[in-house]
Design an enzyme around this catalytic site. Structure first.
Site, PDB file in Angstrom:
ATOM      1  N   SER A 306     -51.304  17.409  31.086  1.00  0.00           N
ATOM      2  CA  SER A 306     -50.784  18.458  31.749  1.00  0.00           C
ATOM      3  C   SER A 306     -51.372  19.751  30.987  1.00  0.00           C
ATOM      4  O   SER A 306     -50.954  19.947  29.774  1.00  0.00           O
ATOM      5  CB  SER A 306     -49.112  18.452  32.073  1.00  0.00           C
ATOM      6  OG  SER A 306     -49.015  17.352  32.972  1.00  0.00           O
ATOM      7  N   HIS A 380     -42.572  18.281  36.277  1.00  0.00           N
ATOM      8  CA  HIS A 380     -42.392  16.687  35.832  1.00  0.00           C
ATOM      9  C   HIS A 380     -40.962  16.150  35.353  1.00  0.00           C
ATOM     10  O   HIS A 380     -40.723  15.200  35.377  1.00  0.00           O
ATOM     11  CB  HIS A 380     -43.543  16.603  34.577  1.00  0.00           C
ATOM     12  CG  HIS A 380     -44.998  16.682  35.337  1.00  0.00           C
ATOM     13  ND1 HIS A 380     -45.431  15.528  35.796  1.00  0.00           N
ATOM     14  CD2 HIS A 380     -45.962  17.506  35.076  1.00  0.00           C
ATOM     15  CE1 HIS A 380     -46.564  15.881  36.365  1.00  0.00           C
ATOM     16  NE2 HIS A 380     -46.940  17.001  35.700  1.00  0.00           N
TER      17      HIS A 380
END
Length: 455
Positions: A306, A380
């Site tokens: 990410s 997340h």
């Protein structure tokens, strides 16, 4: 009686009438006041066929407005299609007297703005759902300068939350055999790592070591709502460039899907700005994990690679943070030097300083609501993932260096821990983190204790 035939006949008639309206309206100058009157006529309509035709006409009129005319239209919606305060007061007084369900239902009905029923009726038009999504996108562009339009946005969000419920979403795998019209949209909507051309897209859809999945909705046709790109690999990936390049020499590359032990989510893109705030990503990741487990049962690790948007700006602000040692602040200034990451000695020295600060930023820096400052971390961690690893020089593209000093992060989805992590995050904003990240946070605290104000 063949009800399907009758329904198709009704649809054909209403679509023909809608087309006639579009053609006839095209001769007139766009007029937001005329559109308001068309909306009033739609609310007063009591027949399905006439409502569909009126909705199509209103949406066709809206589509021809320019930006200033749309603002005027939204202003009138906010003022004239709100709930009636007197009716609310009367309904509430009746409910206080009776406390029965009939009075409660009347109160609910009185509290609902007329706009919501208007949007429901506009949704009757062919492709009405997608046109309303586009309408909200244009509203959002105005809302910052016109906060009085926030109530309309709340109406959209309320309705879309129901219309785009998880039960209506369809998961589809995207591959090279997917229709070109959808593939073109994947190229256009990619928001994390730009797709350069068709060859680049084909690499990302390679059946050997890539997967791509998207959510669709029956009412929006071939318009994807959100999609995720997945790389199958050995071990947890640290860098994005080998993945994007399809580097066969990279240590994590696999020749066959069965050789992989990890699935790395390296790009999640929301496609419809008009659906901002409607949560799809958490459902998407969890369902994709199940799909991959079914196809490739040998997979052990489900992890992201990410970006860390906003981290470079946060680092720049630390140069004036006197709780940090002067040597640290001087080192952070070197991140502004062009090509700093290409100097191995300088990059290694910065690694020892920046990674602990990144752990502190991701795990401990909070926004006014007490949640992690970083939006990707919020997404997340809220889904139940663990802040697992901080990868130095994980993205050396111009964008990666500019937004995060080249850092990327692995968020790990451990299937047995997802529910517990999610509950702890939701209840206490607890950031699940690996032992490695905990060590980096301790280093950051220790370094901060040696700052100027601590001496």
């Amino acid at each position: 009686m063949n009800m399907t035939f009758l329904q198709e006949l009704l649809n054909n008639i209403t679509q023909r009438d809608a087309l006639r309206w579009r053609r006839s309206d095209g001769d007139d100058a766009p007029n937001p006041d005329a559109l308001v009157e068309a909306c009033r006529a739609l609310l007063e309509s009591d027949g399905e066929a006439s409502s569909i035709t009126l909705a199509s006409r209103a949406l066709a009129m809206y589509a021809r407005l320019d930006a200033d005319q749309r603002r005027h239209f939204f202003m009138r919606l906010a003022e004239e299609f709100a709930a009636d305060p007197e009716r609310i007061d009367e309904s509430y007084a009746a409910y206080r007297e009776t406390r029965d369900n009939a009075s409660l239902e009347a109160l609910f009905e009185a509290c609902e703005p007329k706009r919501q029923e208007l949007f429901r009726r506009l949704n009757l038009a062919p492709e009405g759902t997608y046109q309303l999504v586009r309408m909200r996108e244009q509203l959002l562009a105005l809302r910052r300068e016109h906060p009085e339009l926030t109530a309309i946005d709340a109406d959209f969000a309320h309705l879309f939350g129901s219309w785009f419920n998880r039960g209506f979403l369809m998961l589809k795998r995207i591959d090279w055999n997917t229709p070109a019209s959808i593939l073109e949209k994947i190229i256009r909507y990619e928001a994390v790592h730009e797709i350069q051309d068709w060859n680049d897209l084909r690499r990302r859809l390679d059946a050997r070591d890539r997967r791509c999945f998207a959510f669709f909705h029956p009412a929006t046709g071939d318009e994807p709502l959100i999609f995720v790109e997945v790389a199958l690999c050995k071990g947890l990936p640290e860098r994005i460039q080998p993945i994007l390049a399809g580097d066969h020499d990279d240590k994590g590359h696999v020749e066959e899907p069965e050789d992989a032990d990890s699935a790395a989510f390296f790009g999640i893109s929301n496609c419809q700005t008009g659906l901002r705030g409607i949560s799809f990503g958490n459902f998407l990741i969890k369902q994709v994990v199940q799909e991959l487990k079914q196809e490739l049962p040998q997979l052990k690790h489900f992890v992201t690679l990410s970006p860390v948007p906003g981290f470079a700006q946060w680092l720049a602000e630390r140069q004036d943070d006197t709780t940090l040692p002067e040597s640290t602040r001087e080192a952070l200034a070197e991140l502004q030097a062009p090509g700093w990451h290409e100097d191995a000695e300088r990059a290694e020295a910065l690694k020892a300083i920046v990674r602990p600060l990144a752990a502190r930023y991701l795990a401990e820096e909070k926004n006014p609501r007490g949640l992690p400052l970083n939006p990707v971390a919020r997404f997340h961690l809220g889904n139940g993932a663990e802040l697992h690893r901080i990868n130095w020089l994980g993205d050396t593209s111009a964008k990666g260096l500019e937004q995060a000093a080249g850092l990327m992060v692995n968020y790990l989805y451990v299937l047995n821990d997802i529910e517990r992590n999610h509950e702890n995050y939701t209840a206490n904003a607890t950031v699940a983190r690996s032992g490695e990240v905990k060590d980096l946070v301790r280093k950051a605290r220790k370094a901060q204790g040696k700052g100027d104000t601590a001496r």
